[in-house]
Design a protein around this motif. Structure first.
Motif, short mmCIF file in Angstrom:
data_model
loop_
_atom_site.label_atom_id
_atom_site.label_comp_id
_atom_site.label_asym_id
_atom_site.label_seq_id
_atom_site.Cartn_x
_atom_site.Cartn_y
_atom_site.Cartn_z
N LYS F 14 -27.14 6.23 57.67
CA LYS F 14 -26.22 5.39 58.55
C LYS F 14 -25.56 4.25 57.58
O LYS F 14 -24.52 3.48 58.12
CB LYS F 14 -27.03 4.74 59.30
N ASN F 15 -25.83 4.07 56.23
CA ASN F 15 -25.22 3.08 55.37
C ASN F 15 -23.98 3.10 55.56
O ASN F 15 -23.07 4.42 55.33
CB ASN F 15 -26.02 2.90 54.18
N ILE F 16 -23.28 1.95 55.35
CA ILE F 16 -21.63 1.96 55.11
C ILE F 16 -21.63 2.13 53.60
O ILE F 16 -22.04 1.40 53.06
CB ILE F 16 -20.90 0.95 55.85
N THR F 17 -20.56 2.78 53.28
CA THR F 17 -20.46 3.06 51.76
C THR F 17 -19.88 1.72 51.19
O THR F 17 -19.01 0.95 51.68
CB THR F 17 -19.53 4.16 51.31
N HIS F 18 -19.94 1.80 49.64
CA HIS F 18 -19.40 0.70 49.16
C HIS F 18 -17.90 1.19 48.45
O HIS F 18 -17.25 0.24 47.86
CB HIS F 18 -20.16 0.37 47.75
N ASN F 59 -27.47 6.22 48.36
CA ASN F 59 -27.86 5.50 49.92
C ASN F 59 -27.20 5.89 50.99
O ASN F 59 -27.44 5.67 52.08
CB ASN F 59 -26.93 4.26 49.51
N TYR F 60 -26.37 6.96 50.71
CA TYR F 60 -25.44 7.66 51.73
C TYR F 60 -26.15 9.18 51.95
O TYR F 60 -25.45 9.49 52.97
CB TYR F 60 -24.03 7.81 51.32
N PHE F 61 -27.05 9.53 51.49
CA PHE F 61 -27.91 10.80 52.01
C PHE F 61 -29.25 10.73 52.46
O PHE F 61 -29.89 9.45 51.74
CB PHE F 61 -27.68 11.69 50.83
N ASP F 64 -33.78 13.43 48.80
CA ASP F 64 -34.35 12.86 47.62
C ASP F 64 -33.18 12.86 46.45
O ASP F 64 -32.38 13.70 46.49
CB ASP F 64 -35.42 13.88 47.10
N PHE F 65 -33.25 11.98 45.88
CA PHE F 65 -32.08 11.55 44.71
C PHE F 65 -32.77 11.10 43.27
O PHE F 65 -33.74 10.55 43.37
CB PHE F 65 -30.94 10.53 45.20
N GLN F 66 -32.06 11.65 42.39
CA GLN F 66 -32.43 10.96 41.09
C GLN F 66 -30.98 10.41 40.65
O GLN F 66 -30.03 10.90 40.87
CB GLN F 66 -32.58 11.89 39.99
N GLU F 67 -31.02 9.37 39.99
CA GLU F 67 -30.02 8.69 39.28
C GLU F 67 -29.75 8.97 37.87
O GLU F 67 -30.58 8.72 37.21
CB GLU F 67 -29.95 7.36 39.70
N ALA F 68 -28.43 9.51 37.47
CA ALA F 68 -28.55 9.91 36.01
C ALA F 68 -28.04 8.83 35.23
O ALA F 68 -27.39 7.94 35.82
CB ALA F 68 -27.51 11.02 36.11
#
Ligand SMILES: Cc1ncc(C[n+]2csc(CCOP(=O)(O)OP(=O)(O)O)c2C)c(N)n1
Ligand SMILES: Cc1ncc(C[n+]2csc(CCOP(=O)(O)OP(=O)(O)O)c2C)c(N)n1
Ligand code: SF4
Ligand code: SF4
Ligand code: SF4
Ligand code: SF4
Ligand code: SF4
Ligand code: SF4
Ligand SMILES: [Mg+2]
Ligand SMILES: [Mg+2]
Lengths: 77, 248, 356, 184, 356, 248, 77, 184
Positions: F14-18, F59-61, F64-68
Motif C-alpha cells: 500500500k505504500n506510496i512510492t518515493h 517497500n512497494y512489493f 521477499d527482497f534483497q537489496e544489492a
C-alpha cells in the motif's frame, strides 16, 4: 641458396617449425639444450627454399632465414 | 650476398620468453612487434600488459609498458590515451582477463570509442593460473574448474567477444583471427597492422581477437594443439573481420 | 589571494584541482560528492583538460593509473562504497609509486548505508583498504577553505613522494557552502608531474624502455621494493605530520582529539566546557596518516583524560590509544549513521566522562 | 631424527611430484612430515622447488633454509641451492642439464645424468623418479620398499607407468648408493 | 577423528568447508589459493552442492551475499588482490549481518606483487578494507590441521554472530602438505544457517516480507543499526579472543608475538634463543580480531622487550604496541615480498635487539 | 453490482512510492506485481533491488527482497537462485546500475543462463544521483556530466543492452518494451509475464528492457516526457522481442 | 455505468491519466493535496467507459476503476 | 551577532535555493556564513532541509541543533523542527501544506500560506521566495535591499523571473513584518 638458422638455446623444441616446413628441412634433434629441450635443427639445409614458414610459426623467434640475393616470395609477410 | 628475410623485429627484445614450448603467445607478440616496426610506431607506443601468462610481456618488447591489474588494461589505456593522445596505446589481454573479470572495461572502452588497440588472445582457458574454465572454454572442454567438461546447461556457451563488440553502434575495427597455421599467422598480421593503423590515423577503437593455443593446460602437445584449435575453436569462433569503422 | 566566493565544498575542491594544474579527472557519480564531477564536467573542457565519467569506480581507479603512469596529474573523487571499490587500485597505485589525488567525501555506512556525513572510513584510509604493505598520505580538511588549501598540498605531496594522497572529507565538507579564497599563481602549474620524464610511459623515443609495474616475482626484488616504499613512508612520517593544537598548554582536565567538521563542533563544545571551569584542550589531526602521535602523547601526558570524538563507532580512537601509551585514560565519543553530535551532545558526554 | 631436503628445477620437470611421493612415503612410515612448494609464475620452464621435512617430532618451522640434501635439476637451482646445503650434507646434481660446478668440499656431491638415464629407460619424463630414487639411496630417509610400494599403489591404474617409475627409482637409488659407498 | 591423510592446506580447507555443512562455494581463480576451487569443483557436485566460478571477485562477493541472504552456508576463497576486490562486499555482508566464510590465502603485495607467501593483509583483514564501521572475525591458522579445525569454527561463529568470518592464512598454509585428520560427525551439519527461517529470503509464503538490506536512510535507524552491530562486536571481543601462549610464565627477556606459519618459525627460533640462556616467551594470536590485547599486555608487563614478528613491513605491531601501552618497548621484525625469515634470521634479529 | 476492473495488485504494497510525479518506475513496479499475481508466483518470489531510484523497491512489493550493491544485483540473484532453485528470483535495475557499473555481472549472468528474470529500466540517465550521463543517454542529451550534450565522438553512442545480450549463444528470453503509452504498457506487461513464465518453467534467463521516463532529470513535465521518449529513445532503442529460447 | 476513483493523497498530479483518458473524464484540480500536488479527479464521471487506461498509465496506483455488471473490454490487460 | 536558521520541506520546493540566497546576501554584507544542506535520497517529494549560520565571528560548529528560526514547509518538517526551535525563537509555517499544530508558547509562530500566495502571484514555484522574504522580514538577519539586489543580480538573465521573485520576497517580508509587529 637459402639458409635457415635455429638458435639452439632459444628453441623450446615445440616442433611447430618441423610440422610446417614444406620441405622437411627441419627436425628435432636427439640432443637436449641447457633447458632440457630437444631443439630443432636443419637436417637438410639444401632443400630450404627460404619460404620463412618456419620462422613465421616459431613462437620463440628462434629461427632466422637468410637467402642469397633477391628471391621471389610466394606470399607477403 | 646473404639477405636475412626473417628475423626478430626491432620492437621485440632479445629476451627468451617464459612461455611454454609451442605456446602461440610468442607468435602474437612477434606480430605486434612487426606491425609496430612496419608502421613506424615503436617510439611512440605504450603497451599495457595484462594479468595472465602475458603479464611479463614488457620483457619482450622495446616499447614503454604499463602493467595492469587483472582485467583493467582497457581502463588504464583509456586513462593514458585521453591524457596523451599523441601516443599509440595497446593492451594485450587474455580471455580470462578481458572476457571475464574485465568485461565491463572492454565493453565501455569499445563503446566510448577509445582510440586504442586491443590484442585479445583467446586460448579458451586461464593459462597462468593453471587451466581453469574461461568464458571462452569450449563445450565439454575439461578444465581444472570444470572437471567434467564445460556443461553448457550450467555454465552457458562460450562467449564470442568479437561478435558481441561488433554489435555496438560506435565505429570500431573488430576482427577475429588465429595463429595456428602459417596462413593464419600471415592473415593475423594483416589484421593487427590494420588495427594499429586505424589508431595511428585517430579513426577508432580497434580490437583483434586471436585464437591461440595453450598446449600445457589443454594437456596436448604443441603440434596437436594447432589441430585442436582448428577442429574445436575455429568452427565456433568465426575467423573474420566483423566490423570496419567505414561501415558505421 | 583572489576574490572571496561563497562555494560548495565539492565545487571548491574541483576548482582547487584545476588550480593545482590537474587537467585530468576521472570519476563515477556518487552522493554526496557528485558535484565535484558535475563542476569539473563543465570546467575541464574550459581549461583544455580531460573529464571522463568511467563505467565504475573500479575502472576509474585504473584510469588514474594509466594517466598518472603517463606523467599527468590526475584526480578522482568518490564516496565510501565507491572508495571501497578503489581498494585494489589503491594498492596498485601505491605499489607503482604513482602520484594521484583521491577525494573521499565520506557518507554513512557500512554497506549502502546512507548519504549522510560520516568519518567511518578512517580505518580504510589510514590502514589501507587494499592488500599488502602500502600507505597513502591522508589529509582531513575542516572547512571549505582548508579543503582548497589541502588540495594544493595534496598535489604537491603526491608529486614529491610519488604516493597516492587521500583527501578525507566528511560529507559536510563536500556539501556545505562557505566563503573561500583561491590563491593566485604567477605561473600556473604544469599539468604534468614534475620529473615524470625519468619514469613515465611517454614512448621510448631515443631512450630505453620505461616500465610502470607492480609485479616483483623475484622475492629479493620484491623485498627491495618493499624496503624502498617503507623508507618513503618513514620519510613521510618524519616530515608530513600536520595538526592543530588548541589550548593544549599546561595541565588539562580533558584533551579532545577530533578531525574534520567534527573538530569544529568540538570547538564550540570546548567553550561550553571551559565556561564550566574545565581545562580543555584539543588536538585536531590534519594529516591522519601520518598521525600526530607524538603531539598527542605529549599533550596526553599533561591531561587527566583523552577523548577521541569521531563520526564513527570508534576508529581513530585506536590510534589515539596507541599514541597515548597509557599516559592517560582514553575514551571514545561519537555518533554514526549520519547523526552528527551537536556541541551540547559533546560537552555533555565529556562532562559525564570527567565526572563519571 | 629430522631429514630436510629441497628438490629444485624447472616447472614441468616433475620435481613437485617427487617431493610429494617422498612425503607420502614418510607419512606411511609414521613420521611427521611437511611438504612445501615454491613456484614461479610460469607453467613450464620457470624455476620451482619444494622442500620436504621428515621428522619424528612435530615440525615447527616448515622452512628449510639449509637443507641436508639439495637435488638440483638445472643451473639456476644449482646457483641457488648449491651454497645452501648444510655442511656435511649432500648435493644431488642432474648432470644432464647442470654444467655449473659446485666447489664445496664440505658437502658430498653426486652427479646423476638424470635426463639421459631417463631417456635411456624410455621416457625423458622419468628424470624426477631417478633423482628421487637417488635421494633415498643416498640418505635412507625412507625405506626404499615403502617408497616403491607407495608408487605401485598410487599409480596402480597405469601399470606401464608404474614399471617405468620403479625402474627409474631403482636406477637412481643404485647410482647414489654406489656413489655414497664409493665416495664418488 | 578420521584417517590421517597427507593433504595440501588448500584442499584440506575445501574439504573442511564440506564437513561444516557448506554446500555453496563461489570463487574466482587466483594463486596461491586456486587449489581450493579446483578441489571443490570436484567435490561439490559429489555432495550435491553448488560450485560456481564467477566472473570476478567483485561478483563473487555478491554471489555470497545472495546465497547467504537466502539462508545457505556459503564460502569463498581468494588471495590478496582478489580480496581487495571484495572490500565493498565485505562491508555489505557485515552490514546485512550475513554469516559467510571467506578465506584469504595471502600472497605478497602491494599491487600485483607476487605469488609468494605473506601476511601483509593484516590491516585489511582486521581494520576493514571496506567502508564504514564493521568488523570481521579473523582467524589465522598455523598448520593444515589447524586450518581444518578453524574452518569448522568459522562456520559456527559466522552462524552464531551472523558475521563474515575471515580465515587469514599465509600462502604457506595453502600450499604446504601436512598430515591432517578430519573430525567425524554423527549427524552431518545442515547446509542452511540455523535460524535462517527468521530472516532469510525464502519466499513470503504465509508470512510477511523478509528483507535483507543495508540502506538506512533515517539517521536514527542507521544509528540504531550501528549500535546493534557495535554491541555484537563487543560480544565478540569479550568472548572470541583466542591465542596460544608458549613459555610466558614469569619474567621474560623477550616476548614474541607472531601468528600463522611465521609463529612456527619463531618457535624454532625460540629454542635457539633459549639455548643461549634468554628467557623467551611467545603469544600466538589465533584470533586476529578480536586481538588478544589483554593477554599480550599482561605478558608484556613481565617482559623487557616485545617483538612482533610478521611477514609484512609491520602491521600487527601497531596492535601489539597499542596492547602493550608502554609497559615494555615494542619492536617489529619481519620480511615482506615473499621472503620468509628462517629461524636463524629471527633469533639473530631478536638477539640484536636484546643486545643493541 | 460494481465490479472493480482496475486496482492495486496483491504483490504490491500500500505504500506510496518515493518516485517523482509521472516517473514510470511506478508503472513498471505495478506490472511486475501484476505478473507475479497472475502467474501465482508471489509467495515464492524474491526480488533484488538495485542502487538507483528503485533502491527502495522493496517497500512497494509484498515479496521477499534483497537489496544489492550498485550493479551487483545479477550476482546476488545468481547466488540465491543457485542455492534455492525453487525460488523465483528477479532483479530490478536501472541503466546506470545494469549497463555501466554492472556490465560484467549482467553479461555473465545472461551468458551462464542463470534462471532469473531481469527487469531493466532504461531511462537514459542516472536518476537517483541527480541526472548524470548513463551509457544509454541519447546523443546530444544534456546531463549534469555532459553539460554540452552527449558528444558521441568522445563518449560513444548509447549502449543497446537488449541487442547486445541477444547475440549470446546461451538460450534466453530478451525483449525491449516501453511504458510511455497505454498500448505500450499493455505490451510491456505481456513481455514481463512471459519473462517470469520462462523462469517459472525453468527454461532460461530472461530480461525485459523497459524504456522509462525521468521527468525530473530530463527537466520536462511528465506529459512531455512520454513524447520525448517516443521521439528520441524509441527510434534508437527498437521495441521488440529479440530472442526466445525456442529459437536457440 | 463505470466509475473511476482517484486517491487524492496518492496522486502526484503528473497528469498522465488526464492526458490518456479517451473520454476526457479526468482533470487536474485547482486544489493541492497535503504534499502540494494538484491531484487528478473526475470532472465528468458519466462519460467514463471503464476502459482502465487511466489506471494503466498511472505510476502511483492512485486510480481504481469499477464497472457495473460485466462489460466488454477493448483489450486484454 | 549570530543568526541560525533552518529551512525544511520536500525536495523540489526550492528551499535549498532560498537558504543559498540568504547565505550569499549575508556574505555580501560581510558576514561569516555557512550553508549546510541535508537531503533524503528522493529527487522530488523527499524531505530536505538546509541550515544557514550568519555570524560576525568565524563559525565553529556548522551544525544547527536549535535554530533561532525554523521555516517549515510541510508536515514532516513541522514534526522535526517545530520542537527544535530555541526558546524565544521564531517558527515560520507554510500553512498551505502544514496542518499540524505547534503548541509551543515560547516561540513566535507565523503562519504563511506560501503555496497559496505563490499561486496567487502567478507561480506555485515562488513559495520558497515568499518564506525567504518572511524570514528576513521577521528577523532582519540581512538587509532586505541586499537580498533583493542579490536576486536581481543573480537572475539578471531572466527578467520575468526576477520580478516574480522580488514580488514574492516582498509579499513574504510584508506578511511577516506585520505579524511580528502585530504579535500574530
Ligand atoms: C584480481 C585478480 N584476480 C585473479 C587473479 C589471478 N589470475 C592471474 S592470471 C588469471 C587468468 C589468466 O587467464 P587469461 O586472461 O585467459 O590469460 P592466459 O594466461 O590464458 O594467457 C587469473 C585469474 C589476479 N592476479 N588478480
Ligand atoms: C559503488 C557505488 N557507486 C555509485 C553509487 C551512487 N549511485 C547511486 S544510484 C546511481 C545511478 C543510478 O542510476 P540508474 O541505475 O540509471 O537508476 P535510476 O535512478 O535512473 O533509476 C549511482 C551512480 C553507489 N551507491 N555505489
Ligand atoms: S624457410 Fe621454408 S623451407 Fe626453409 S626451413 Fe624454413 S620452412 Fe623450411
Ligand atoms: S618452432 Fe621454434 S621453438 Fe619450436 S621447435 Fe621450431 S625453432 Fe624450436
Ligand atoms: S600456460 Fe598456456 S598460455 Fe600460458 S604460457 Fe603455457 S601454453 Fe602458453
Ligand atoms: S529522478 Fe527520475 S527516475 Fe528517479 S524517481 Fe525521479 S523521475 Fe523517476
Ligand atoms: S476508465 Fe477510461 S474512460 Fe474512465 S476515466 Fe479511466 S481512462 Fe477515462
Ligand atoms: S496518473 Fe495517477 S498520479 Fe498522475 S495525475 Fe493521474 S492519478 Fe495522479
Ligand atoms: Mg586464456
Ligand atoms: Mg537510469
Amino acid at each position: 641458396m637459402s639458409r635457415v638458422t635455429v638458435d639452439r638455446e632459444r628453441c623450446k623444441g615445440c616442433g611447430l617449425c618441423v610440422q610446417n616446413c614444406p620441405q622437411g628441412v627441419l627436425a628435432l634433434s636427439k640432443e637436449i639444450n641447457l633447458k632440457g629441450y630437444f631443439f630443432a635443427s636443419p637436417v637438410c639445409q639444401p632443400k630450404c627454399i627460404g619460404c620463412r614458414v618456419c620462422g613465421i610459426v616459431c613462437p620463440d623467434v628462434a629461427i632466422e632465414v637468410a637467402v642469397n640475393g633477391t628471391q621471389y616470395h610466394y606470399f607477403e609477410y | 650476398m646473404a639477405l636475412t628475410v626473417f628475423k626478430k623485429p626491432e620492437a621485440m627484445s632479445k629476451n627468451i620468453t617464459h612461455y611454454c614450448p609451442g605456446c602461440t603467445h610468442g607468435v602474437i607478440h612477434r606480430l605486434v612487434a612487426e606491425a609496430l616496426d612496419e608502421l613506424g610506431l615503436r617510439e611512440r607506443t605504450v603497451g599495457i600488459a595484462p594479468v595472465g601468462c602475458a603479464v611479463l610481456a614488457y620483457n619482450y618488447f622495446t616499447v614503454d609498458f604499463q602493467e595492469a591489474a587483472h582485467g583493467r588494461a582497457p581502463a588504464m589505456a583509456t586513462g593514458l590515451k585521453r591524457t596523451r593522445p599523441d601516443l599509440i596505446v595497446f593492451t594485450y589481454q587474455g580471455d580470462g582477463d578481458l572476457a571475464s573479470i574485465g568485461t565491463a572495461e572492454i565493453i565501455h572502452a569499445a563503446n566510448r570509442g577509445e582510440k586504442i588497440t586491443v590484442i585479445f588472445v583467446n586460448n579458451a582457458i586461464y593459462g597462468m593460473t593453471g587451466g581453469q574454465l574461461a568464458p571462452t572454454t569450449m563445450p565439454g572442454q575439461v578444465t581444472t574448474t570444470s572437471p567434467q567438461g564445460r556443461n553448457v546447461a550450467e555454465m552457458g556457451y562460450p562467449l564470442r567477444v568479437a561478435d558481441m563488440l561488433a554489435t555496438l553502434r560506435t565505429p570500431a575495427y573488430i576482427a577475429r583471427t588465429a595463429v595456428h597455421t602459417p596462413q593464419m599467422v600471415v592473415q593475423a598480421k594483416q589484421c593487427i597492422k590494420r588495427a594499429f593503423d586505424y589508431q595511428a590515423r585517430g579513426v577508432c577503437f580497434s580490437l583483434v581477437e586471436v585464437l591461440s593455443t595453450c598446449p600445457t593446460n589443454w594437456g596436448i602437445a604443441p603440434v596437436e594443439s594447432t589441430a585442436w584449435l582448428e577442429q574445436n575453436m575455429a568452427p565456433y569462433f568465426p575467423i573474420r573481420e566483423y566490423k570496419r569503422p567505414e561501415e558505421a | 589571494m583572489g576574490e572571496r566566493l561563497l562555494m560548495k565544498g565539492n565545487e571548491a575542491i574541483g576548482e582547487a584541482a584545476i588550480l593545482a594544474g590537474c587537467r585530468a579527472y576521472f570519476c563515477y557519480p556518487i552522493t554526496p560528492q557528485t558535484e565535484v564531477a558535475e563542476y569539473l564536467a563543465r570546467r575541464m573542457p574550459e581549461v583544455g583538460g580531460v573529464f571522463l565519467q568511467g563505467e565504475s569506480e573500479v575502472a576509474v581507479g585504473y584510469m588514474l593509473f594509466g594517466a598518472a603512469a603517463g606523467g599527468s596529474k590526475v584526480f578522482t573523487t568518490s564516496s565510501s562504497p565507491g572508495v571501497s571499490l578503489l581498494a585494489e587500485a589503491m594498492s596498485y597505485l601505491a605499489a607503482a609509486e604513482l602520484p594521484v589525488v583521491i577525494g573521499n567525501v565520506m557518507r554513512n555506512g557500512p554497506g549502502l548505508g546512507g548519504i549522510l556525513p560520516a568519518q567511518a572510513d578512517y580505518f580504510q584510509a589510514t590502514k589501507g583498504g587494499g592488500h599488502g604493505d602500502y600507505r597513502c598520505l591522508v589529509l582531513a580538511p575542516a572547512s571549505v577553505q582548508e579543503a582548497v588549501d589541502m588540495m594544493l598540498l595534496a598535489f604537491a605531496k603526491a608529486e614529491e613522494y610519488r604516493v597516492p594522497v587521500l583527501l578525507l572529507a566528511d560529507g559536510m565538507i563536500g556539501q556545505m557552502m562557505e566563503p573561500v579564497e583561491f590563491p593566485v599563481f604567477a605561473e600556473p602549474p604544469s599539468r604534468y608531474t614534475s620529473g615524470h620524464e625519468e619514469w613515465a610511459t611517454t614512448g621510448a623515443r631515443g631512450r630505453g624502455q620505461h616500465l610502470v609495474k607492480t609485479l616483483f616475482l623475484n622475492p629479493d626484488a620484491a623485498w627491495a621494493h618493499n624496503l624502498k616504499l617503507k623508507a618513503k613512508y618513514d620519510r613521510i612520517e618524519a616530515n608530513e605530520v600536520r595538526y592543530e593544537a588548541v589550548d593544549t598548554q599546561g595541565e588539562m582536565d580533558v584533551l579532545i582529539v577530533s578531525f574534520g567538521t567534527m573538530a569544529r563542533v568540538c570547538r564550540t563544545a570546548m567553550e561550553t566546557l571551559q565556561d564550566k571551569g574545565l581545562k580543555v584542550g584539543m588536538i585536531r589531526p590534519i594529516s591522519l596518516y601520518p598521525f600526530p602521535a607524538q603531539a598527542i602523547r605529549e599533550a596526553a601526558s599533561r591531561s587527566r583524560l583523552v577523548v577521541s570524538v569521531e563520526l564513527s563507532m570508534g576508529q581513530m580512537v585506536e590510534d589515539v590509544d596507541r599514541a597515548v601509551q597509557g599516559k592517560a585514560p582514553v575514551r571514545w565519543y561519537g555518533k554514526a549513521g549520519g547523526l552528527v553530535p551537536v556541541p551540547d551532545d559533546v560537552s555533555a558526554a565529556i562532562l559525564g566522562m570527567v565526572e563519571g | 631424527m629430522q631429514h630436510e631436503v629441497v628438490f629444485a628445477g624447472f616447472g614441468g620437470q616433475g620435481i613437485m611430484l617427487a617431493g610429494q611421493i617422498l612425503a607420502y612415503s614418510a607419512m606411511e612410515e609414521g613420521f611427521n612430515v611437511v611438504w612445501l612448494p615454491s613456484y614461479g609464475p610460469e607453467m613450464r620452464g620457470g624455476t620451482a622447488n619444494c622442500s620436504v621435512v621428515i621428522s619424528d617430532r612435530p615440525v615447527a618451522s616448515p622452512i628449510v633454509p639449509r637443507p641436508g640434501t639439495a637435488v638440483v635439476m638445472n643451473n639456476p637451482s644449482m646457483e641457488r641451492f648449491g651454497p645452501a646445503v648444510k655442511p656435511g650434507g649432500c648435493l644431488l646434481v642432474n648432470s644432464s642439464l647442470v654444467n655449473l660446478k659446485c666447489d664445496r668440499s664440505d658437502v658430498k656431491t653426486i652427479l646423476i645424468p638424470a635426463n639421459q638415464m631417463a631417456i635411456d629407460l624410455g621416457s625423458g619424463k622419468a628424470a624426477n623418479m631417478i633423482v628421487l630414487g637417488a635421494y633415498v639411496g643416498a640418505t635412507g630417509a625412507v625405506s626404499f620398499d615403502v617408497l616403491t610400494s607407495f608408487v605401485r599403489k598410487k599409480f596402480a591404474s597405469k601399470p606401464q607407468f608404474v614399471e617405468l617409475n620403479v625402474k627409474a627409482l631403482t636406477a637412481g637409488r643404485d647410482l647414489a648408493a654406489a656413489a655414497v659407498r664409493g665416495g664418488n
